[in-house]
Design a protein around this motif. Sequence first.
Motif, mmCIF file in Angstrom:
data_model
loop_
_atom_site.group_PDB
_atom_site.id
_atom_site.type_symbol
_atom_site.label_atom_id
_atom_site.label_comp_id
_atom_site.label_asym_id
_atom_site.label_seq_id
_atom_site.Cartn_x
_atom_site.Cartn_y
_atom_site.Cartn_z
ATOM 1 N N GLN A 170 -10.128 25.317 -6.321
ATOM 2 C CA GLN A 170 -8.758 25.085 -5.887
ATOM 3 C C GLN A 170 -8.528 25.617 -4.478
ATOM 4 O OE1 GLN A 170 -6.634 27.030 -9.258
ATOM 5 N NE2 GLN A 170 -5.593 25.064 -9.429
ATOM 6 N N THR A 171 -7.550 25.031 -3.807
ATOM 7 C CA THR A 171 -7.098 25.550 -2.524
ATOM 8 C C THR A 171 -5.579 25.582 -2.523
ATOM 9 O OG1 THR A 171 -7.290 25.323 -0.111
ATOM 10 C CG2 THR A 171 -7.040 23.299 -1.365
ATOM 11 N N GLY A 172 -5.005 26.452 -1.704
ATOM 12 C CA GLY A 172 -3.553 26.579 -1.683
ATOM 13 C C GLY A 172 -3.078 27.358 -0.472
ATOM 14 N N ILE A 173 -1.759 27.439 -0.343
ATOM 15 C CA ILE A 173 -1.122 28.130 0.780
ATOM 16 C C ILE A 173 -0.220 29.237 0.249
ATOM 17 C CG2 ILE A 173 0.324 27.878 2.842
ATOM 18 C CD1 ILE A 173 -0.156 24.819 2.586
ATOM 19 N N TYR A 174 -0.381 30.444 0.765
ATOM 20 C CA TYR A 174 0.527 31.537 0.412
ATOM 21 C C TYR A 174 1.803 31.386 1.247
ATOM 22 C CZ TYR A 174 -3.023 34.167 -2.206
ATOM 23 O OH TYR A 174 -3.952 34.572 -3.132
ATOM 24 N N PRO A 175 2.935 31.081 0.607
ATOM 25 C CA PRO A 175 4.162 30.858 1.374
ATOM 26 C C PRO A 175 4.815 32.143 1.866
ATOM 27 C CG PRO A 175 4.597 30.634 -0.950
ATOM 28 C CD PRO A 175 3.118 30.829 -0.818
ATOM 29 N N LEU A 176 4.512 33.238 1.193
ATOM 30 C CA LEU A 176 5.100 34.533 1.530
ATOM 31 C C LEU A 176 4.012 35.594 1.592
ATOM 32 C CD1 LEU A 176 8.083 34.423 -0.999
ATOM 33 C CD2 LEU A 176 8.251 34.082 1.476
ATOM 34 N N LYS A 177 4.289 36.672 2.295
ATOM 35 C CA LYS A 177 3.376 37.820 2.279
ATOM 36 C C LYS A 177 3.320 38.362 0.864
ATOM 37 C CE LYS A 177 4.807 41.576 4.265
ATOM 38 N NZ LYS A 177 5.207 42.523 5.336
ATOM 39 N N SER A 178 2.118 38.472 0.307
ATOM 40 C CA SER A 178 2.003 38.893 -1.093
ATOM 41 C C SER A 178 0.587 39.364 -1.386
ATOM 42 C CB SER A 178 2.357 37.728 -2.022
ATOM 43 O OG SER A 178 1.383 36.703 -1.918
ATOM 44 N N TYR A 193 7.977 28.095 2.731
ATOM 45 C CA TYR A 193 9.190 28.606 2.084
ATOM 46 C C TYR A 193 10.006 29.355 3.126
ATOM 47 C CZ TYR A 193 12.450 31.262 -0.747
ATOM 48 O OH TYR A 193 13.604 31.802 -1.266
ATOM 49 N N ASP A 194 11.285 29.001 3.211
ATOM 50 C CA ASP A 194 12.198 29.649 4.149
ATOM 51 C C ASP A 194 13.571 29.692 3.500
ATOM 52 O OD1 ASP A 194 13.781 30.535 6.194
ATOM 53 O OD2 ASP A 194 13.081 29.078 7.679
ATOM 54 N N ALA A 195 14.011 30.875 3.119
ATOM 55 C CA ALA A 195 15.279 31.033 2.406
ATOM 56 C C ALA A 195 16.466 30.544 3.222
ATOM 57 C CB ALA A 195 15.479 32.498 2.025
ATOM 58 N N ALA A 196 16.320 30.514 4.552
ATOM 59 C CA ALA A 196 17.429 30.095 5.416
ATOM 60 C C ALA A 196 17.465 28.583 5.627
ATOM 61 C CB ALA A 196 17.327 30.796 6.767
ATOM 62 N N ARG A 197 16.470 27.879 5.079
ATOM 63 C CA ARG A 197 16.369 26.438 5.284
ATOM 64 C C ARG A 197 16.861 25.698 4.046
ATOM 65 N NH1 ARG A 197 10.491 25.243 6.376
ATOM 66 N NH2 ARG A 197 10.361 25.579 4.140
ATOM 67 N N GLN A 198 17.389 24.505 4.240
ATOM 68 C CA GLN A 198 17.800 23.664 3.121
ATOM 69 C C GLN A 198 17.049 22.332 3.149
ATOM 70 O OE1 GLN A 198 19.627 24.364 0.493
ATOM 71 N NE2 GLN A 198 19.903 26.468 1.262
ATOM 72 N N PRO A 200 14.923 25.165 0.788
ATOM 73 C CA PRO A 200 14.058 26.265 1.233
ATOM 74 C C PRO A 200 12.566 25.987 1.054
ATOM 75 C CG PRO A 200 15.179 26.831 -0.820
ATOM 76 C CD PRO A 200 15.791 25.563 -0.336
ATOM 77 N N ILE A 201 12.210 25.151 0.072
ATOM 78 C CA ILE A 201 10.804 24.852 -0.201
ATOM 79 C C ILE A 201 10.433 23.525 0.461
ATOM 80 C CG2 ILE A 201 9.094 24.354 -1.993
ATOM 81 C CD1 ILE A 201 10.635 26.244 -3.831
ATOM 82 N N LEU A 202 9.432 23.557 1.324
ATOM 83 C CA LEU A 202 9.032 22.380 2.088
ATOM 84 C C LEU A 202 8.333 21.335 1.231
ATOM 85 C CD1 LEU A 202 8.516 20.934 4.838
ATOM 86 C CD2 LEU A 202 6.401 22.279 5.005
ATOM 87 N N LEU A 203 7.512 21.790 0.298
ATOM 88 C CA LEU A 203 6.642 20.893 -0.461
ATOM 89 C C LEU A 203 7.210 20.583 -1.844
ATOM 90 C CD1 LEU A 203 3.371 22.793 0.453
ATOM 91 C CD2 LEU A 203 4.295 20.762 1.601
ATOM 92 N N GLN A 204 6.799 19.435 -2.398
ATOM 93 C CA GLN A 204 7.245 19.032 -3.727
ATOM 94 C C GLN A 204 6.071 18.508 -4.531
ATOM 95 O OE1 GLN A 204 10.359 16.130 -3.430
ATOM 96 N NE2 GLN A 204 11.855 17.549 -2.600
ATOM 97 N N ALA A 205 6.080 18.802 -5.841
ATOM 98 C CA ALA A 205 5.061 18.267 -6.732
ATOM 99 C C ALA A 205 5.110 16.742 -6.686
ATOM 100 C CB ALA A 205 5.296 18.761 -8.154
#
Length: 240
Positions: A170-178, A193-198, A200-205
């Motif tokens: 698998q491959t993926g992107i960490y949207p937040l520091k974690s 992911y950006d809480a200030a954006r509408q 906030p989540i850029l990607l969709q299943a």
Amino acid sequence: MFQINTYGDAGMRIQFGEGISKEINEKIRSFCLYLEEVNIPGIIEWIPAYTAVTIIYDPSIILYDALKKRVEAIEHKLGQIDLPVADIVHIPVLYGGESGPELTAVASLNGMTEEEVIAIHSGTDYLIYMMGFIPGFPYLGGMSKRIAAPRLSKPRSEIPAGSVGIAGEQTGIYPLKSPGGWQIIGQTPVKTYDAARQPPILLQAGNYIRFNAINAEEFESIQAEVEAGNYNPQIEKYTV
């Protein structure tokens, strides 16, 4: 397969199959789209996964048996639902160096050069099967087994936001520091992911990701645009 089982005292789990596949994913997306359209009273939320959907409901509004009948009726309608045409979201990635500290290890493990790993990783359109385990994290399918790598034996306590990693096949992107144990091979300046954006989540299943290799100068330029709120990733329609 379409199996319905209880899930706690206010949950229902609908199993669509056993293996990870595009066909099962399409059934799950169709099912969720139908739930959204019919708006069954008492359903609080639904949570899609690789092979199943979990429904959380309010027993004071609808009881399990009544909900089960409504859900069973949906099975025969799945083939009648037209799914929207998927988008491909282009994600620029700076591979290797400080941005991808495990790129060398992944290349060595698979008997390749770093350039070969980058070419393979960025040469695929990845289906977004579902979103989890933190907001904006995409679970992707389609990565080549040729660049597979195990999780780190000792997970890091902190991985920078935007890190692109590999774990198994698998491959993926960490949207937040974690924290995380994936092998990090690169980083994107794009905020998935950006809480200030509408929204906030850029990607969709159901959509796709295509990784595009960039250099350090391009990374800094895009990062500046992102911080200024002026960057929009390239998006195109997916065609088979």
